[in-house]
Design a protein around this motif. Sequence first.
Motif, PDB file in Angstrom:
ATOM      1  N   ALA A 190     -69.712 -83.654  89.132  1.00 51.93           N
ATOM      2  CA  ALA A 190     -70.125 -85.058  89.058  1.00 51.93           C
ATOM      3  C   ALA A 190     -68.954 -86.024  89.147  1.00 51.93           C
ATOM      4  O   ALA A 190     -69.108 -87.151  89.621  1.00 51.93           O
ATOM      5  N   ASP A 191     -67.772 -85.627  88.692  1.00 52.48           N
ATOM      6  CA  ASP A 191     -66.628 -86.535  88.690  1.00 52.48           C
ATOM      7  C   ASP A 191     -65.860 -86.530  90.007  1.00 52.48           C
ATOM      8  O   ASP A 191     -64.888 -87.277  90.152  1.00 52.48           O
ATOM      9  N   LEU A 192     -66.268 -85.699  90.948  1.00 56.58           N
ATOM     10  CA  LEU A 192     -65.604 -85.695  92.244  1.00 56.58           C
ATOM     11  C   LEU A 192     -66.021 -86.921  93.048  1.00 56.58           C
ATOM     12  O   LEU A 192     -67.092 -87.495  92.830  1.00 56.58           O
ATOM     13  N   SER A 193     -65.199 -87.311  94.002  1.00 54.40           N
ATOM     14  CA  SER A 193     -65.570 -88.398  94.902  1.00 54.40           C
ATOM     15  C   SER A 193     -66.660 -87.924  95.849  1.00 54.40           C
ATOM     16  O   SER A 193     -66.894 -86.709  95.978  1.00 54.40           O
ATOM     17  N   PRO A 194     -67.353 -88.836  96.527  1.00 52.05           N
ATOM     18  CA  PRO A 194     -68.384 -88.410  97.483  1.00 52.05           C
ATOM     19  C   PRO A 194     -67.849 -87.451  98.539  1.00 52.05           C
ATOM     20  O   PRO A 194     -68.520 -86.464  98.876  1.00 52.05           O
ATOM     21  N   ASP A 195     -66.663 -87.713  99.061  1.00 47.39           N
ATOM     22  CA  ASP A 195     -66.093 -86.813 100.060  1.00 47.39           C
ATOM     23  C   ASP A 195     -65.787 -85.442  99.460  1.00 47.39           C
ATOM     24  O   ASP A 195     -66.008 -84.400 100.103  1.00 47.39           O
ATOM     25  N   GLU A 196     -65.288 -85.426  98.241  1.00 45.35           N
ATOM     26  CA  GLU A 196     -64.975 -84.152  97.579  1.00 45.35           C
ATOM     27  C   GLU A 196     -66.236 -83.365  97.274  1.00 45.35           C
ATOM     28  O   GLU A 196     -66.267 -82.134  97.415  1.00 45.35           O
ATOM     29  N   ARG A 197     -67.293 -84.053  96.865  1.00 45.77           N
ATOM     30  CA  ARG A 197     -68.565 -83.367  96.624  1.00 45.77           C
ATOM     31  C   ARG A 197     -69.111 -82.784  97.921  1.00 45.77           C
ATOM     32  O   ARG A 197     -69.651 -81.678  97.927  1.00 45.77           O
ATOM     33  N   ALA A 198     -68.958 -83.510  99.019  1.00 50.11           N
ATOM     34  CA  ALA A 198     -69.416 -82.988 100.308  1.00 50.11           C
ATOM     35  C   ALA A 198     -68.642 -81.730 100.686  1.00 50.11           C
ATOM     36  O   ALA A 198     -69.213 -80.777 101.240  1.00 50.11           O
ATOM     37  N   GLN A 199     -67.356 -81.717 100.390  1.00 53.50           N
ATOM     38  CA  GLN A 199     -66.564 -80.518 100.649  1.00 53.50           C
ATOM     39  C   GLN A 199     -67.080 -79.346  99.823  1.00 53.50           C
ATOM     40  O   GLN A 199     -67.250 -78.235 100.336  1.00 53.50           O
ATOM     41  N   PHE A 200     -67.304 -79.593  98.546  1.00 51.20           N
ATOM     42  CA  PHE A 200     -67.740 -78.527  97.640  1.00 51.20           C
ATOM     43  C   PHE A 200     -69.103 -77.969  98.040  1.00 51.20           C
ATOM     44  O   PHE A 200     -69.315 -76.751  98.020  1.00 51.20           O
TER      45      PHE A 200
END
Length: 284
Positions: free
Chosen positions: A263-273
């Motif tokens: 939840a604390d990741l940025s939108p781009d980081e969440r998309a990567q994950f």
Amino acid sequence: MTVDAHHHVWDLSIRDQDWITGPELRPLRRDFTLADLAPEAAAAGVDRTVLVQTVTVPEETPEFLALAAGHDLVAGVVGWTDLTRPDVAGELARLRELPGGHHLKGIRHQVQGEPDPEWLLRPDVRRGLAAVADAGLVYDLLVLPHQLPACVKAAATLPGLTFVLDHLGKPPPAAGPPEPWASDIRALGELPNTVCKVSGLVTETDRGLWGGTAWPLAPLRPWWDTALEAFGPGRLMFGSDWPVCTVAATYAQVSYLAGALAADLSPDERAQFFETTATRVYDL
């Protein structure tokens, strides 16, 4: 889009899963098919999956490739072949020529069951790993914590092969990141040819936590924080480990927990994950 980078299927009428033993795993002693998975995945917003081997027999990988060819949900297969066979390169080429062979993206072996903690460093195994790299495939690491140092050495000596650590190396339950697991995870993460799946964690915790409606993040948080520090958000990927996860939590719960951890990741980081790392690593 969301990619589930780690799940299994099996049909006990075709072959036994001899690793399913004991009362805790008894609920897994039935068939689990793509027809069972599809509605669970759809409800969780999962569009594509990676189907991962379960047993070390040569017949399973061709079956999985055929399944992938017939189902849009499965975008990639991590299969098995004997890395120590002298003709491993030819065998990998043969598998890729089978129906659905273009879905073969990686190879895995149950290293966790090998008594030699440095099995990955044996010359015959290293030759097989080099063949996997030459074939443009990745290698999934199914290991226990005491085998992580060998993973670090293997990845360091084969920089052309991408190593994907399954289940964070099965960290032992602890109140905080236990040593030497945490240090070994950081050492593995320092190597650029390594990636880590956030998968299988609910089955490594106290399974009594998962019987109600609560969503206990606390037991998972230290492992997540350590992996995030070691690999960064661009080299982590989500995997459900379905149906093994069902001994502790539902598919929906596992998906929710992954989202809560990220939840604390940025939108781009969440998309990567949740998508782009798996798409890139497995060439989906």
